[in-house]
Design an enzyme around this catalytic site. Structure first.
Site, PDB file in Angstrom:
ATOM      1  N   SER A  67       0.833  -1.218   0.000  1.00 32.93           N
ATOM      2  CA  SER A  67       0.000   0.000   0.000  1.00 32.93           C
ATOM      3  C   SER A  67       0.860   1.258   0.000  1.00 32.93           C
ATOM      4  CB  SER A  67      -0.901   0.014   1.244  1.00 32.93           C
ATOM      5  OG  SER A  67      -1.691  -1.146   1.289  1.00 32.93           O
TER       6      SER A  67
HETATM    7  N1  SAM Z   1      -0.180  -5.072   4.170  1.00 35.56           N
HETATM    8  C1  SAM Z   1       0.527  -5.300   2.951  1.00 35.56           C
HETATM    9  C2  SAM Z   1       1.906  -4.704   2.923  1.00 35.56           C
HETATM   10  O1  SAM Z   1       2.318  -4.064   3.918  1.00 35.56           O
HETATM   11  O2  SAM Z   1       2.605  -4.923   1.916  1.00 35.56           O
HETATM   12  C3  SAM Z   1      -0.251  -4.913   1.721  1.00 35.56           C
HETATM   13  C4  SAM Z   1      -1.317  -5.855   1.453  1.00 35.56           C
HETATM   14  S1  SAM Z   1      -1.973  -5.984  -0.167  1.00 35.56           S
HETATM   15  C5  SAM Z   1      -2.719  -4.415  -0.410  1.00 35.56           C
HETATM   16  C6  SAM Z   1      -3.321  -7.089   0.232  1.00 35.56           C
HETATM   17  C7  SAM Z   1      -2.877  -8.503   0.521  1.00 35.56           C
HETATM   18  O3  SAM Z   1      -4.000  -9.221   1.016  1.00 35.56           O
HETATM   19  C8  SAM Z   1      -2.399  -9.256  -0.691  1.00 35.56           C
HETATM   20  O4  SAM Z   1      -1.096  -9.728  -0.500  1.00 35.56           O
HETATM   21  C9  SAM Z   1      -3.411 -10.407  -0.841  1.00 35.56           C
HETATM   22  O5  SAM Z   1      -2.838 -11.597  -1.344  1.00 35.56           O
HETATM   23  C10 SAM Z   1      -3.880 -10.557   0.590  1.00 35.56           C
HETATM   24  N2  SAM Z   1      -5.171 -11.237   0.770  1.00 35.56           N
HETATM   25  C11 SAM Z   1      -6.321 -11.103   0.064  1.00 35.56           C
HETATM   26  N3  SAM Z   1      -7.280 -11.893   0.593  1.00 35.56           N
HETATM   27  C12 SAM Z   1      -6.721 -12.531   1.662  1.00 35.56           C
HETATM   28  C13 SAM Z   1      -7.193 -13.474   2.631  1.00 35.56           C
HETATM   29  N4  SAM Z   1      -8.446 -13.949   2.631  1.00 35.56           N
HETATM   30  N5  SAM Z   1      -6.346 -13.900   3.578  1.00 35.56           N
HETATM   31  C14 SAM Z   1      -5.060 -13.463   3.611  1.00 35.56           C
HETATM   32  N6  SAM Z   1      -4.556 -12.587   2.728  1.00 35.56           N
HETATM   33  C15 SAM Z   1      -5.381 -12.112   1.779  1.00 35.56           C
END
Ligand code: SAM
Length: 236
Positions: free
Chosen positions: A73
């Site tokens: 993000s």
């Molecule tokens: N917090 C992260 C960082 O500091 O880099 C950014 C996160 S990114 C915007 C969103 C993440 O959520 C992705 O890596 C995606 O694979 C994960 N995601 C989506 N659905 C998910 C779920 N049900 N459980 C775990 N991870 C999930």
């Protein structure tokens, strides 16, 4: 050898300066206000969490691609979520969506600062195994592996093994109906910060506080996140 050492030092210095400039901008925009969040943003090296080919843009205030269609993000969003979560030393935190591991490191810096007598912990869940492995490496390199546990799985189910949590943050967009396990696994008096809405456009960031069985939700602003995929999220 000496030249290499000098160049390496220059690179580190330029990251420190760029990080400071970014933090100053976020303070000016009144996104960063709390001294402890400012300290964490100044300390955690975002350059260690972005792909090598994007390292020169690590301190731009924008999201970056980390592979598998996912992103780290934008820093203002990390800052905003940390501020609203009111993270403090000793908190037990659950993050859904580890991605690069950067936001988990920021949370760790706030709940388990160096030399703390009352260290908290961050549990973070990621659905992509490859990102789990990469995040673990980056967290180790940045010195946060002791304060962060990375789990591979469906974060919409929460992580009942360590519940209840003082704070929960979700870094992917949930459907309007917030995953019930997350509400259940939040402590009485706890705070949940989550983007919710549609799968791509029209999402809002919410801060939800729990008092007994009562959940109070406040809309903060419009946002755009990748979707939360899982049993209580969107279909893949
Ligand atoms: N917090 C992260 C960082 O500091 O880099 C950014 C996160 S990114 C915007 C969103 C993440 O959520 C992705 O890596 C995606 O694979 C994960 N995601 C989506 N659905 C998910 C779920 N049900 N459980 C775990 N991870 C999930």
């Amino acid at each position: 050898m000496l030249f290499r050492g000098i160049n390496f030092l220059r690179l580190i210095m330029s990251f420190v300066e760029k990080r400071k400039k970014l933090v100053d901008k976020l303070i000016k925009r009144k996104i960063l206000t709390k001294p402890e969040v400012i300290r964490a943003m100044l300390k955690v090296p975002r350059d260690k969490f972005v792909p090598k080919k994007a390292v020169s843009t690590a301190y731009m205030d924008s999201p970056l691609t980390i592979g598998l269609g996912q992103t780290i993000s934008a820093p203002h969003m990390n800052a905003m979520m940390c501020e609203y979560l009111e993270l403090k030393e000793g908190d037990k935190v659950l993050e859904i969506g580890t991605g690069s591991g950067y936001h988990a490191a920021l949370c760790a810096e706030l709940v388990a600062p160096e030399g703390s007598q009352n260290s908290g912990h961050v549990f973070t869940i990621e659905r992509h195994q490859k990102l789990v492995e990469k995040a673990k490496e980056s967290l180790k390199e940045a010195g946060y592996e002791h304060a962060v546990t990375v789990i591979h799985g469906d974060g919409t189910l929460g992580y009942p093994e360590k519940a209840p949590y003082d704070k929960i943050l979700v870094t992917a967009a949930s459907p309007e109906n917030i995953p019930p396990p997350l509400k259940k696994q939040l402590k009485d008096g706890g705070i949940l910060c989550i983007p919710a809405g549609s799968k791509s456009y029209g999402q809002n960031l919410y801060v939800i506080t729990k008092k007994g069985e009562d959940l109070k939700s406040k809309r903060i602003t419009g946002v755009r996140f990748v979707p939360l995929i899982g049993k209580h999220g969107f279909d893949s």
